[in-house]
Design a protein around this motif. Structure first.
Motif, PDB file in Angstrom:
ATOM      1  N   LEU A 165       0.825  -1.205   0.000  1.00 19.53           N
ATOM      2  CA  LEU A 165       0.000   0.000   0.000  1.00 19.53           C
ATOM      3  C   LEU A 165       0.863   1.262   0.000  1.00 19.53           C
ATOM      4  N   ALA A 166       1.968   1.219   0.755  1.00 18.64           N
ATOM      5  CA  ALA A 166       2.879   2.374   0.754  1.00 18.64           C
ATOM      6  C   ALA A 166       3.486   2.573  -0.632  1.00 18.64           C
ATOM      7  N   GLY A 167       3.903   1.460  -1.254  1.00 21.85           N
ATOM      8  CA  GLY A 167       4.448   1.569  -2.603  1.00 21.85           C
ATOM      9  C   GLY A 167       3.420   2.058  -3.587  1.00 21.85           C
ATOM     10  N   LEU A 168       2.166   1.600  -3.430  1.00 19.66           N
ATOM     11  CA  LEU A 168       1.088   2.052  -4.301  1.00 19.66           C
ATOM     12  C   LEU A 168       0.885   3.556  -4.181  1.00 19.66           C
ATOM     13  N   THR A 303      11.163   7.671 -13.538  1.00 13.33           N
ATOM     14  CA  THR A 303      11.149   8.757 -12.572  1.00 13.33           C
ATOM     15  C   THR A 303      11.353   8.192 -11.168  1.00 13.33           C
ATOM     16  N   TRP A 304      11.672   9.060 -10.210  1.00 14.45           N
ATOM     17  CA  TRP A 304      11.942   8.571  -8.862  1.00 14.45           C
ATOM     18  C   TRP A 304      10.714   7.936  -8.213  1.00 14.45           C
ATOM     19  N   PRO A 305       9.463   8.430  -8.444  1.00 14.45           N
ATOM     20  CA  PRO A 305       8.332   7.707  -7.845  1.00 14.45           C
ATOM     21  C   PRO A 305       8.195   6.284  -8.388  1.00 14.45           C
ATOM     22  N   ILE A 306       8.488   6.089  -9.680  1.00 12.18           N
ATOM     23  CA  ILE A 306       8.377   4.760 -10.259  1.00 12.18           C
ATOM     24  C   ILE A 306       9.449   3.830  -9.682  1.00 12.18           C
ATOM     25  N   VAL A 307      10.687   4.326  -9.595  1.00 16.29           N
ATOM     26  CA  VAL A 307      11.778   3.504  -9.068  1.00 16.29           C
ATOM     27  C   VAL A 307      11.561   3.189  -7.589  1.00 16.29           C
ATOM     28  N   LEU A 308      11.280   4.228  -6.781  1.00 12.18           N
ATOM     29  CA  LEU A 308      11.105   4.030  -5.346  1.00 12.18           C
ATOM     30  C   LEU A 308       9.837   3.233  -5.039  1.00 12.18           C
ATOM     31  N   GLY A 309       8.725   3.656  -5.638  1.00 15.96           N
ATOM     32  CA  GLY A 309       7.466   2.958  -5.394  1.00 15.96           C
ATOM     33  C   GLY A 309       7.522   1.520  -5.858  1.00 15.96           C
TER      34      GLY A 309
END
Length: 327
Positions: A165-168, A303-309
């Motif tokens: 859920l956090a990754g989502l 992008t960083w949200p895609i990599v981190l998430g």
């Protein structure tokens, strides 16, 4: 998304080792499953082919309407699979009761029309890699659905759900910031729930005993549903097949043959031939393959949200797969 297999019926592919028959000497013990070269080859097919289907969908919808193309894919694949079953096992293998047919049709509508169809529609507006990462939260939904029936999740499973859920949440940032259409992100989130609910329900409905037969009916039902939705949406208006690009045709053919037939058969055989814990690793390898192919072939931005998430979601799926058991 690809239709999930259940434990396959005896003997679908010729290459599959036959289940050992009980003998008078040792009637009870089940043999340990060996990790052979054939197992690694089949696992590689599931890793790469299922991971590449997101790229195939993205290319197909460049010049094809989403629901009509998805419906065509699954009706064709379902009929081909039914033909293979009738050829290999005889027409009797396709016989089912009305209740089994209704259950297979319902599951097919949830998985293929709801789960896959919404992903195809979403990929008209969001990158294929992002779609794959969003879809990888499916195991978290399954844990939640199990909990609604009184099956208490393990500590690792619960931690995996929270991580998912956090990754989502992180993965939705590109939509909230306007980098991609938020509607596409939400479509995939809904698709993950419908896919999970269909998978969850399939184990609790009177399905055909032969999993290949069940899959054939699921694909035909879901594909017909996709064609119907496409017609209702008016996707046929202004459709010019001569304007469909060659690469979209190739992508559709790839999805039919490799995504819906070869990879499924490999997965079903793996359920017989390999440890479930090893087979389940596809759930967190597929998104990595999809992101890599999207970046390499379509130049999709990492992008960083895609990599981190994505990293957070994959970590959550690893926890779930390693701690949860089928229910």
């Amino acid at each position: 998304m690809t239709s999930p297999a259940v434990d396959p019926a005896p003997g679908a592919p010729e290459t599959a080792p036959t289940a050992p028959r009980p003998t008078t000497e040792k009637p009870a013990a089940a043999p340990a499953r060996r990790i052979t070269g054939a197992v690694w080859a089949a696992l590689g097919i599931v890793y790469v082919v299922w991971g590449s289907t997101y790229l195939g969908i993205r290319i197909a919808v460049e010049t094809m309407p989403p629901f009509l193309s998805a419906g065509t894919r699954f009706v064709t694949a379902g009929l081909l699979l039914a033909g293979i079953i009738a050829w290999r096992q005889g027409p009797a293998a396709l016989k089912v009761t009305r209740r089994q047919l209704a259950s297979a049709a319902l599951v097919g509508l949830l998985l293929i029309l709801g789960g896959n169809g919404l992903v195809v529609l979403a990929e008209t507006s969001i990158p294929s890699g992002l779609a794959a990462l969003l879809i990888s939260v499916v195991p978290a939904w399954v844990v939640v659905l199990k909990a609604t029936t009184g099956q208490r999740p393990s500590a690792g499973g619960l931690a995996g759900v929270l991580l998912g859920l956090a990754g989502l949440a992180v993965l939705t940032l590109p939509g909230l910031s306007g980098e991609v259409k938020v509607g596409g992100v939400l479509l995939v989130v809904v698709a993950t729930f419908l896919w999970s609910f269909g998978s969850f329900s399939s184990a609790r409905l009177p399905m055909p005993a032969n999993p290949f037969t069940a899959s054939a009916y699921e694909m035909v039902a879901g594909g017909l549903g996709g064609l119907a939705v496409g017609l209702v949406r008016g996707e046929q208006h202004g459709l010019d097949l001569t304007a469909v690009s060659g690469r979209s045709w190739v992508a559709l053919g790839y999805l039919i043959v490799f995504g819906s037939l070869i990879a499924f058969t490999a997965y079903a055989w793996l359920l017989q031939a390999a440890p479930l814990s090893l087979v389940a690793t596809y759930a967190y390898v597929n998104p990595v393959v999809a992101v890599a192919l999207g970046a390499l072939v379509l130049n999709e931005a990492l992008t960083w949200p895609i990599v981190l998430g994505g990293a957070i979601v994959v970590g959550g799926v690893v926890l779930i797969v390693s701690t949860e058991r089928r229910g």
